[in-house]
Structure formats: C-alpha cells, structure tokens
Write a protein that holds these residues in place. Structure first.
Motif, PDB file in Angstrom:
ATOM      1  N   ALA A   1       8.321  65.534 111.499  1.00 24.28           N
ATOM      2  CA  ALA A   1       8.397  66.125 112.892  1.00 24.28           C
ATOM      3  C   ALA A   1       7.747  65.917 113.956  1.00 24.28           C
ATOM      4  CB  ALA A   1       8.698  67.742 112.528  1.00 24.28           C
ATOM      5  N   ARG A   2       6.256  65.752 113.328  1.00 26.78           N
ATOM      6  CA  ARG A   2       5.248  65.201 114.343  1.00 26.78           C
ATOM      7  C   ARG A   2       5.567  63.839 114.923  1.00 26.78           C
ATOM      8  NH1 ARG A   2       0.580  66.443 110.688  1.00 26.78           N
ATOM      9  NH2 ARG A   2      -0.209  64.220 111.463  1.00 26.78           N
ATOM     10  N   LEU A   3       6.039  62.970 113.808  1.00 26.68           N
ATOM     11  CA  LEU A   3       6.403  61.444 114.424  1.00 26.68           C
ATOM     12  C   LEU A   3       7.530  61.631 115.342  1.00 26.68           C
ATOM     13  CD1 LEU A   3       6.108  58.582 114.109  1.00 26.68           C
ATOM     14  CD2 LEU A   3       7.782  58.820 112.113  1.00 26.68           C
ATOM     15  N   ASN A   4       8.617  62.340 115.155  1.00 28.85           N
ATOM     16  CA  ASN A   4       9.682  62.617 115.889  1.00 28.85           C
ATOM     17  C   ASN A   4       9.331  62.966 117.474  1.00 28.85           C
ATOM     18  OD1 ASN A   4      11.389  61.598 114.055  1.00 28.85           O
ATOM     19  ND2 ASN A   4      12.217  63.678 113.486  1.00 28.85           N
ATOM     20  N   GLU A   5       8.389  64.309 117.400  1.00 33.69           N
ATOM     21  CA  GLU A   5       7.797  64.486 118.836  1.00 33.69           C
ATOM     22  C   GLU A   5       7.199  63.379 119.594  1.00 33.69           C
ATOM     23  OE1 GLU A   5       7.077  66.951 122.056  1.00 33.69           O
ATOM     24  OE2 GLU A   5       8.308  67.481 120.322  1.00 33.69           O
ATOM     25  N   ALA A   6       6.189  62.542 118.619  1.00 35.51           N
ATOM     26  CA  ALA A   6       5.541  61.527 119.313  1.00 35.51           C
ATOM     27  C   ALA A   6       6.272  60.600 119.881  1.00 35.51           C
ATOM     28  CB  ALA A   6       4.264  61.057 118.185  1.00 35.51           C
ATOM     29  N   GLU A   7       7.258  60.225 119.193  1.00 37.51           N
ATOM     30  CA  GLU A   7       8.250  59.274 119.471  1.00 37.51           C
ATOM     31  C   GLU A   7       8.934  59.632 120.814  1.00 37.51           C
ATOM     32  OE1 GLU A   7      10.335  58.206 115.970  1.00 37.51           O
ATOM     33  OE2 GLU A   7       8.922  56.647 115.534  1.00 37.51           O
TER      34      GLU A   7
END
Length: 186
Positions: free
Chosen positions: A2-8
């Motif tokens: 989820a953090r990766l998706n938000e960062a992307e």
C-alpha cells in the motif's frame, strides 16, 4: 504494498505537474521567439552572428586544408637527409653554434642543395598552418561572443515575458519528482 502504491501515485502526480510546468515553459519560449523575430536589435544581432559563424567556418576550413597540405608538402623536405641535417642544426640562424670549420663545410653543402631558398619555403610551409589555425580559433571565439549577444537578447526578452517564475516552478517540480522517486525506492 500500500505504501509503495501510494508513493508511485505521488510520483506520477508530481511527474504530471512537472510536465505541465515544462509545457508552459515551452509555450512561453515559443511565444517569445516568435515575438523577438520582429525586434530590430535581435535581427541585427542574429544577422551579425550568422556572418561571424560563416567567417569562422571558412577560417576553420582553410586551416584544416593548410594542415593537410603541410602533411603532404613537407615530405620531400623531410626525406632529404642533407636538408634535415642543416635544418636541425639551424644552419644560417644565430642559433647555429657550430665551429667555423663546420659552418664552412655546412655552407658548401647548403649551396650545393640550395638550402637558403628551401629553408625559407620549409619555414613558411610549417608556419602557415599555425597562423591559419590561430586565426580560425580567434574567429571561433568571435562567433561565440556574437552568439552570446544573441542569447543575452533572447534571455532579456524571456525575462521580460515572465519566464523566471515559471523556471522556479519547474525547479520546484523537478525537486518534487526526485523526492517522490526516492520515496518509491525506499
């Protein structure tokens, strides 16, 4: 994940923001370029720069041809052992430190091969490309200075049209994209 998706997603949004700012920057540059074409000062500077660039290109071409000619025309001189012997000794110059007897014998050899005229021709042959290259380099510097005047006029027009705030936005947007890319990496 989820953090990766938000960062992307943040990186994508910031990339879009940067693209919009860069598009605005390009539009302003095109508009200013179209406007400045009618400016007499810019036209004069551009015409002068074009003329100086042509002179510089011709000077470089002549220097290159002269350097090529030197390679071909100096071979007969350099293949003549007597000429090169006298040339390396600097026969006929004040730099020749030979004894009187050696100078006398060298003088006989010099008259035999007509060293005096060959020496002048060889010295000129070697010197011309150097002088032409110096001239070409000077003309290249003149062309660069002339182009700098054109760029200065263009920059002044861009500043007058308000490019500085847009450039600041582009710098901020670029830093945001880089920060978002680091966040994705983390």
């Amino acid at each position: 994940q989820a953090r990766l998706n938000e960062a992307e997603a943040q990186k994508h949004k910031r990339s879009q923001d940067l693209a919009q700012v860069l598009e605005a920057l390009d539009k302003l540059r095109r508009r200013t370029a179209d406007r400045i074409k009618d400016d007499p000062a810019w036209q004069a500077a551009e015409t002068a720069a074009e003329g100086v660039r042509k002179v510089a290109a011709n000077a470089d071409k002549k220097a290159s041809l002269s350097e090529k000619d030197l390679e071909e025309k100096r071979r007969p001189y350099e293949n003549d052992p007597l000429f090169m012997y006298l040339w390396k000794k600097k026969h006929g110059d004040a730099a020749d430190k030979s004894s009187n007897l050696v100078r006398y014998l060298d003088g006989m050899v010099a008259r035999l091969i007509d060293y005096a005229s060959a020496r002048i021709n060889y010295a000129m042959l070697c010197e011309i490309p150097v002088r032409l290259r110096e001239h070409a380099n000077e003309k290249q510097r003149d062309a660069e200075a002339s182009q700098d005047r054109v760029v200065t006029l263009e920059r002044k027009a861009l500043v007058g049209d308000g490019i500085e705030p847009i450039e600041a936005q582009a710098a901020t947007a670029t830093a945001s994209v880089e920060s978002a890319a680091e966040a994705v990496t983390k």
